[in-house]
Design a protein around this motif. Structure first.
Motif, PDB file in Angstrom:
ATOM      1  N   ILE A  20       0.838  -1.211   0.000  1.00  0.00           N
ATOM      2  CA  ILE A  20       0.000   0.000   0.000  1.00  0.00           C
ATOM      3  C   ILE A  20       0.865   1.251   0.000  1.00  0.00           C
ATOM      4  CG2 ILE A  20      -1.704   1.319   1.316  1.00  0.00           C
ATOM      5  CD1 ILE A  20      -2.777  -1.350   2.373  1.00  0.00           C
ATOM      6  N   GLY A  21       1.895   1.262   0.842  1.00  0.00           N
ATOM      7  CA  GLY A  21       2.783   2.419   0.896  1.00  0.00           C
ATOM      8  C   GLY A  21       3.461   2.685  -0.428  1.00  0.00           C
ATOM      9  N   LEU A  22       3.921   1.637  -1.102  1.00  0.00           N
ATOM     10  CA  LEU A  22       4.573   1.802  -2.396  1.00  0.00           C
ATOM     11  C   LEU A  22       3.583   2.274  -3.458  1.00  0.00           C
ATOM     12  CD1 LEU A  22       6.828  -1.379  -2.432  1.00  0.00           C
ATOM     13  CD2 LEU A  22       7.610   0.999  -2.387  1.00  0.00           C
ATOM     14  N   PHE A  23       2.361   1.773  -3.397  1.00  0.00           N
ATOM     15  CA  PHE A  23       1.344   2.151  -4.388  1.00  0.00           C
ATOM     16  C   PHE A  23       1.081   3.657  -4.367  1.00  0.00           C
ATOM     17  CE2 PHE A  23      -2.887   2.627  -6.179  1.00  0.00           C
ATOM     18  CZ  PHE A  23      -2.881   1.737  -7.241  1.00  0.00           C
ATOM     19  N   LEU A  25       3.221   5.914  -2.987  1.00  0.00           N
ATOM     20  CA  LEU A  25       4.472   6.665  -2.855  1.00  0.00           C
ATOM     21  C   LEU A  25       4.608   7.669  -4.005  1.00  0.00           C
ATOM     22  CD1 LEU A  25       7.084   6.720  -1.080  1.00  0.00           C
ATOM     23  CD2 LEU A  25       8.135   5.295  -2.845  1.00  0.00           C
ATOM     24  N   PRO A  26       4.853   8.952  -3.703  1.00  0.00           N
ATOM     25  CA  PRO A  26       4.969   9.971  -4.761  1.00  0.00           C
ATOM     26  C   PRO A  26       6.306   9.872  -5.494  1.00  0.00           C
ATOM     27  CG  PRO A  26       5.345  10.973  -2.622  1.00  0.00           C
ATOM     28  CD  PRO A  26       4.940   9.550  -2.351  1.00  0.00           C
ATOM     29  N   ALA A  27       6.442   8.835  -6.298  1.00  0.00           N
ATOM     30  CA  ALA A  27       7.667   8.626  -7.059  1.00  0.00           C
ATOM     31  C   ALA A  27       7.284   8.058  -8.426  1.00  0.00           C
ATOM     32  CB  ALA A  27       8.611   7.673  -6.329  1.00  0.00           C
ATOM     33  N   PRO A  28       8.049   8.348  -9.474  1.00  0.00           N
ATOM     34  CA  PRO A  28       7.692   7.872 -10.819  1.00  0.00           C
ATOM     35  C   PRO A  28       7.772   6.358 -10.973  1.00  0.00           C
ATOM     36  CG  PRO A  28       9.863   8.903 -10.814  1.00  0.00           C
ATOM     37  CD  PRO A  28       9.252   9.184  -9.478  1.00  0.00           C
ATOM     38  N   TRP A  29       8.455   5.675 -10.057  1.00  0.00           N
ATOM     39  CA  TRP A  29       8.635   4.226 -10.166  1.00  0.00           C
ATOM     40  C   TRP A  29       7.790   3.458  -9.149  1.00  0.00           C
ATOM     41  CZ3 TRP A  29      10.126   3.453  -5.264  1.00  0.00           C
ATOM     42  CH2 TRP A  29      10.872   4.453  -4.638  1.00  0.00           C
ATOM     43  N   ASN A  30       6.864   4.140  -8.482  1.00  0.00           N
ATOM     44  CA  ASN A  30       6.137   3.489  -7.387  1.00  0.00           C
ATOM     45  C   ASN A  30       5.309   2.287  -7.845  1.00  0.00           C
ATOM     46  OD1 ASN A  30       4.318   5.240  -8.709  1.00  0.00           O
ATOM     47  ND2 ASN A  30       2.964   5.244  -6.940  1.00  0.00           N
ATOM     48  N   HIS A  31       4.645   2.421  -8.987  1.00  0.00           N
ATOM     49  CA  HIS A  31       3.790   1.319  -9.428  1.00  0.00           C
ATOM     50  C   HIS A  31       4.597   0.117  -9.896  1.00  0.00           C
ATOM     51  CE1 HIS A  31       0.671   4.542  -9.654  1.00  0.00           C
ATOM     52  NE2 HIS A  31      -0.046   3.565  -9.147  1.00  0.00           N
ATOM     53  N   GLN A  32       5.753   0.377 -10.494  1.00  0.00           N
ATOM     54  CA  GLN A  32       6.601  -0.752 -10.901  1.00  0.00           C
ATOM     55  C   GLN A  32       7.059  -1.570  -9.691  1.00  0.00           C
ATOM     56  OE1 GLN A  32       6.753   2.373 -12.072  1.00  0.00           O
ATOM     57  NE2 GLN A  32       7.800   2.500 -14.055  1.00  0.00           N
ATOM     58  N   VAL A  33       7.483  -0.876  -8.633  1.00  0.00           N
ATOM     59  CA  VAL A  33       7.952  -1.579  -7.443  1.00  0.00           C
ATOM     60  C   VAL A  33       6.776  -2.243  -6.717  1.00  0.00           C
ATOM     61  CG1 VAL A  33       9.190  -1.350  -5.254  1.00  0.00           C
ATOM     62  CG2 VAL A  33       9.881   0.024  -7.215  1.00  0.00           C
ATOM     63  N   ALA A  34       5.627  -1.572  -6.691  1.00  0.00           N
ATOM     64  CA  ALA A  34       4.443  -2.171  -6.063  1.00  0.00           C
ATOM     65  C   ALA A  34       4.041  -3.449  -6.803  1.00  0.00           C
ATOM     66  CB  ALA A  34       3.287  -1.172  -6.063  1.00  0.00           C
ATOM     67  N   ALA A  35       4.136  -3.425  -8.134  1.00  0.00           N
ATOM     68  CA  ALA A  35       3.833  -4.622  -8.922  1.00  0.00           C
ATOM     69  C   ALA A  35       4.821  -5.741  -8.607  1.00  0.00           C
ATOM     70  CB  ALA A  35       3.864  -4.288 -10.413  1.00  0.00           C
ATOM     71  N   LEU A  36       6.083  -5.382  -8.400  1.00  0.00           N
ATOM     72  CA  LEU A  36       7.091  -6.373  -8.050  1.00  0.00           C
ATOM     73  C   LEU A  36       6.781  -7.019  -6.704  1.00  0.00           C
ATOM     74  CD1 LEU A  36       9.790  -7.781  -8.586  1.00  0.00           C
ATOM     75  CD2 LEU A  36      10.932  -5.824  -7.514  1.00  0.00           C
ATOM     76  N   VAL A  37       6.376  -6.214  -5.735  1.00  0.00           N
ATOM     77  CA  VAL A  37       6.010  -6.742  -4.413  1.00  0.00           C
ATOM     78  C   VAL A  37       4.822  -7.696  -4.538  1.00  0.00           C
ATOM     79  CG1 VAL A  37       5.076  -6.144  -2.137  1.00  0.00           C
ATOM     80  CG2 VAL A  37       6.932  -4.793  -3.130  1.00  0.00           C
ATOM     81  N   PHE A  38       3.846  -7.321  -5.360  1.00  0.00           N
ATOM     82  CA  PHE A  38       2.679  -8.189  -5.552  1.00  0.00           C
ATOM     83  C   PHE A  38       3.096  -9.505  -6.208  1.00  0.00           C
ATOM     84  CE2 PHE A  38      -1.068  -9.825  -7.655  1.00  0.00           C
ATOM     85  CZ  PHE A  38      -2.039  -9.695  -6.680  1.00  0.00           C
ATOM     86  N   MET A  39       4.014  -9.429  -7.181  1.00  0.00           N
ATOM     87  CA  MET A  39       4.509 -10.641  -7.830  1.00  0.00           C
ATOM     88  C   MET A  39       5.228 -11.551  -6.839  1.00  0.00           C
ATOM     89  SD  MET A  39       5.976  -9.317 -11.506  1.00  0.00           S
ATOM     90  CE  MET A  39       6.731 -10.916 -11.780  1.00  0.00           C
ATOM     91  N   ILE A  40       6.021 -10.956  -5.960  1.00  0.00           N
ATOM     92  CA  ILE A  40       6.731 -11.736  -4.945  1.00  0.00           C
ATOM     93  C   ILE A  40       5.728 -12.421  -4.016  1.00  0.00           C
ATOM     94  CG2 ILE A  40       8.271 -11.590  -2.951  1.00  0.00           C
ATOM     95  CD1 ILE A  40       9.732  -9.325  -4.400  1.00  0.00           C
ATOM     96  N   ALA A  41       4.683 -11.685  -3.641  1.00  0.00           N
ATOM     97  CA  ALA A  41       3.655 -12.262  -2.772  1.00  0.00           C
ATOM     98  C   ALA A  41       2.961 -13.431  -3.471  1.00  0.00           C
ATOM     99  CB  ALA A  41       2.633 -11.188  -2.392  1.00  0.00           C
ATOM    100  N   ALA A  42       2.661 -13.271  -4.764  1.00  0.00           N
ATOM    101  CA  ALA A  42       2.021 -14.353  -5.517  1.00  0.00           C
ATOM    102  C   ALA A  42       2.943 -15.568  -5.608  1.00  0.00           C
ATOM    103  CB  ALA A  42       1.649 -13.863  -6.914  1.00  0.00           C
TER     104      ALA A  42
END
Length: 206
Positions: A20-23, A25-42
């Motif tokens: 949630i924090g990454l999603f 996060l006011p940064a241009p790469w936030n969604h890419q990293v959030a997607a990576l975290v979701f992939m790791i969880a999956a």
């Protein structure tokens, strides 16, 4: 309790506030990293089940927490996606997927109280549903074009396919449970006695 599969399951729950924090996060790469975290969880979802079976570490705690962790992560991701893109189709898709999980969870609890022995084996439909759902959510979170591919659009299409598979798998589950649901005498008897042992086995996913 502190086996490797259970630790992986706990880590998936801990990933939720990080996600949630990454999603947001006011940064241009936030969604890419959030997607990576979701992939790791999956991935850990598959890994903890694999290790539990391979190492003989299946436990009641793991059987309880594993589907809970899965549903929490998926529901959180869907809520964030709807909040970020409040379109009718996105909201309906999220409502169907989350609603299905609530329905099946309630059904399993009710059947457990009846002492039902009915189980629903993991089917190809369930596997395809889970894979499609996880892939769709990952692409929707990532959202940026990848190798020229419109990831968000592909994610939307996969999400709609996941909705169809979700409804299909729910109908398979309800059909298997229908004899217990339609047995009025059994239901009436179960409400007047506490003697029947609960032998209902939870399945990892439907």
């Amino acid at each position: 309790m502190w086996s490797i599969p259970n630790l992986l399951t706990f880590s998936r729950i801990i990933m939720i506030p990080v996600f949630i924090g990454l999603f947001y996060l006011p940064a241009p790469w936030n969604h890419q990293v959030a997607a990576l975290v979701f992939m790791i969880a999956a991935f850990t979802d598959w890994l903890d089940g694999f290790l539990a079976r391979r190492m003989g570490l299946v436990s009641p705690l793991g059987a309880f927490l594993d589907p809970v962790a899965d549903k929490l992560m998926v529901a959180t991701a869907l809520v964030l996606l709807v909040a970020d893109n409040p379109s009718p189709w996105m909201a309906i898709s999220a409502a169907v997927i989350i609603g299905r999980e609530i329905t099946i969870s309630a059904l399993r609890e009710w059947m457990a109280e009846l002492g039902s022995r009915t189980t629903v084996a993991v089917s190809l439909i369930g596997k395809f549903k889970t894979a499609t759902q996880m892939g769709a959510i990952t692409l929707l979170i990532y959202r940026h074009p990848l190798f020229g591919l419109p990831t968000y659009r592909i994610g939307e299409i996969l999400l709609y396919i996941a909705v169809v598979l979700t409804l299909w798998s729910m109908m398979v589950y309800l059909r298997a449970a229908w004899p217990s649901l339609s047995d009025k005498q059994r239901c009436s008897g179960s409400l007047t006695t506490d003697a029947a042992p609960v032998e209902y086995r939870l399945t990892k996913r439907e």
